[in-house]
Design a protein around this motif. Structure first.
Motif, PDB file in Angstrom:
ATOM      1  N   ASN A 271      -4.355   9.791  -4.404  1.00 25.39           N
ATOM      2  CA  ASN A 271      -4.610   8.503  -3.763  1.00 25.39           C
ATOM      3  C   ASN A 271      -4.043   8.484  -2.345  1.00 25.39           C
ATOM      4  O   ASN A 271      -3.208   9.326  -1.977  1.00 25.39           O
ATOM      5  CB  ASN A 271      -4.003   7.370  -4.594  1.00 25.39           C
TER       6      ASN A 271
ATOM      7  N   PRO B  63      -3.059   5.278   0.885  1.00 28.70           N
ATOM      8  CA  PRO B  63      -2.822   3.829   0.955  1.00 28.70           C
ATOM      9  C   PRO B  63      -4.089   2.985   0.869  1.00 28.70           C
ATOM     10  O   PRO B  63      -4.071   1.886   0.301  1.00 28.70           O
ATOM     11  CB  PRO B  63      -2.124   3.671   2.307  1.00 28.70           C
ATOM     12  N   ALA B  64      -5.190   3.474   1.389  1.00 26.08           N
ATOM     13  CA  ALA B  64      -6.434   2.692   1.364  1.00 26.08           C
ATOM     14  C   ALA B  64      -7.049   2.615  -0.020  1.00 26.08           C
ATOM     15  O   ALA B  64      -7.848   1.710  -0.289  1.00 26.08           O
ATOM     16  CB  ALA B  64      -7.439   3.285   2.347  1.00 26.08           C
ATOM     17  N   THR B  65      -6.706   3.539  -0.914  1.00 25.32           N
ATOM     18  CA  THR B  65      -7.343   3.575  -2.233  1.00 25.32           C
ATOM     19  C   THR B  65      -6.394   3.274  -3.384  1.00 25.32           C
ATOM     20  O   THR B  65      -6.848   3.041  -4.503  1.00 25.32           O
ATOM     21  CB  THR B  65      -7.969   4.953  -2.504  1.00 25.32           C
ATOM     22  N   THR B  66      -5.090   3.267  -3.138  1.00 26.84           N
ATOM     23  CA  THR B  66      -4.144   3.093  -4.232  1.00 26.84           C
ATOM     24  C   THR B  66      -4.290   1.732  -4.896  1.00 26.84           C
ATOM     25  O   THR B  66      -4.383   0.709  -4.210  1.00 26.84           O
ATOM     26  CB  THR B  66      -2.696   3.264  -3.738  1.00 26.84           C
TER      27      THR B  66
ATOM     28  N   ARG C 137       0.807  -1.224   0.000  1.00 26.78           N
ATOM     29  CA  ARG C 137       0.000   0.000   0.000  1.00 26.78           C
ATOM     30  C   ARG C 137       0.840   1.275   0.000  1.00 26.78           C
ATOM     31  O   ARG C 137       0.301   2.367  -0.205  1.00 26.78           O
ATOM     32  CB  ARG C 137      -0.932   0.011   1.215  1.00 26.78           C
TER      33      ARG C 137
ATOM     34  N   ARG D 220      -3.084  13.730   4.385  1.00 33.05           N
ATOM     35  CA  ARG D 220      -4.014  12.603   4.427  1.00 33.05           C
ATOM     36  C   ARG D 220      -3.462  11.355   3.756  1.00 33.05           C
ATOM     37  O   ARG D 220      -4.211  10.456   3.403  1.00 33.05           O
ATOM     38  CB  ARG D 220      -5.352  12.987   3.792  1.00 33.05           C
TER      39      ARG D 220
END
Length: 367
Positions: free
Chosen positions: A134, A136-139, A70, A155
């Motif tokens: 992006n 880490p949760a969305t990459t 991530r 963020r």
């Protein structure tokens, strides 16, 4: 204790950050060396600048890093940033314009942090094909270079958000993303309610690149305080500049990029100029390096010209206090909706917007 920084218009400090750790594969860590070998120092001197080369930071090359899917290579990225930041501080204090040659866009974090050692308020003009929003949760890839603006506004990956002791590095109303056209769905969703200043590529082409640049400068209050200019070469149409990891059709033409950068570079409050994304591995005959050097020399030459009309407002005297914390004084802005996008594959798995905000009234409610 206050530090007075006297700007030396004819002086440039060259800094190299040879890193591809934040990318998706190796190659553009060689950019600083390739641009030097192609004569960037001599070309800038021929333009009329005094150039001091402070050399390179340590090199960091992309690794797969499956242990951190991530946020790949985050420890190497941090080392690179911590190496670059103090060098940038030295360059800023000298009064020269720091010109940072790097592979990774994430290097801009160290540049902003270094500038904030002496300037309480620092804005960001982010010229890039991708919005880099992006987290880490969305990459879809773990590529840290697809999260740059997220890190700047506090963020993104926690390790990088904490790089500046009291995030954010720059508040959203003082960040302009300029020339972008590739968005992932989560990035698009975030932009709907964000006060980030945005100037998509179609808007830039519609209103004219120079005019769009002046609007962007006004919106981030560049006449009142210093700003960092970040330029990822992938913003240029891939037919005209293919020597980057993720070239693409469409986007901004080389002349449009030149026009916008000339406006940005002419401003007295430009604190540093970051050039990222050039990959020498894709440029066997050096044609791309030569074209990029000519572009930079032309753009920077505006700093030696007397052209008040190109300057947005008047700069205040520069008397700064070394600081390790962000300023509390930032502008308010209205939330602006961003339209939907369709999918396409890029460095951040991004997409192109089908429609755009009204370019004639970019920020009617902002101060």
């Amino acid at each position: 204790m206050a530090v007075k920084i006297t700007r030396q218009t004819k002086n440039i400090v060259l800094l190299g950050s040879p890193t591809s750790a934040a990318a998706l594969h190796a190659g553009h860590e060689r950019a600083p060396a390739a641009l030097r070998a192609s004569g960037i120092t001599d070309r800038l001197k021929a333009t009329g600048f005094n150039v001091t080369d402070l050399g390179d930071t340590a090199a960091f090359v992309f690794q797969r890093d499956d242990e951190h899917p991530r946020a790949r290579n985050v420890s190497a990225v941090l080392k690179s940033l911590n190496d670059l930041r103090p060098r940038l501080e030295v360059a800023v204090k000298s009064g020269a314009l720091p010109l940072i040659l790097t592979g990774d866009c994430i290097s801009v974090l160290a540049v902003i942090a270094g500038a904030r050692r002496y300037y309480r308020n620092v804005s960001l003009i982010f010229v890039d094909r991708d919005a880099d929003l992006n987290v880490p949760a969305t990459t879809p890839s773990g590529c840290i270079d697809g999260m740059v603006i997220s890190q700047v506004i506090g963020r993104g990956a926690p390790e990088l958000v904490r790089f500046w002791g009291e995030p954010p590095l720059v508040r959203e109303p003082d960040v302009a993303i300029f020339g972008f056209e590739r968005l992932d769905a989560p990035e698009e969703q975030y932009l709907v309610a964000s006060p980030l200043r945005r100037h998509p590529s179609l808007e830039v082409s519609t209103v004219g690149a120079a005019n769009a640049a002046r609007i962007a400068l006004e919106r981030v209050h560049a006449a009142k305080h210093e700003f960092i200019l970040h330029f990822d070469v992938d913003v240029i149409n891939g037919d005209e500049f293919p020597w980057t990891n993720f070239p693409g059709a469409g986007g901004l033409s080389l002349n449009e990029v030149r026009e916008a950068l000339r406006v940005f570079a002419s401003q007295p409050n430009l604190a540093a100029f970051v050039v990222a994304g050039y990959n020498p591995d894709l440029d066997a005959d050096g044609q791309g390096a030569r074209k990029l050097i000519e572009l930079l020399a032309d753009v920077l030459s505006t700093r030696l010209e007397s052209s008040p009309a190109a300057t947005v407002g008047a700069a205040d005297p520069v008397v700064s206090t070394p600081s390790s914390s962000p300023s509390a004084a930032f502008s308010e802005t209205a939330h602006v909706a961003f339209p939907s996008a369709s999918s396409s594959t890029t460095e951040s798995e991004s997409a192109t917007p089908d429609d755009l905000p009204d370019a004639t009234d970019p920020d009617a409610s902002a101060s």
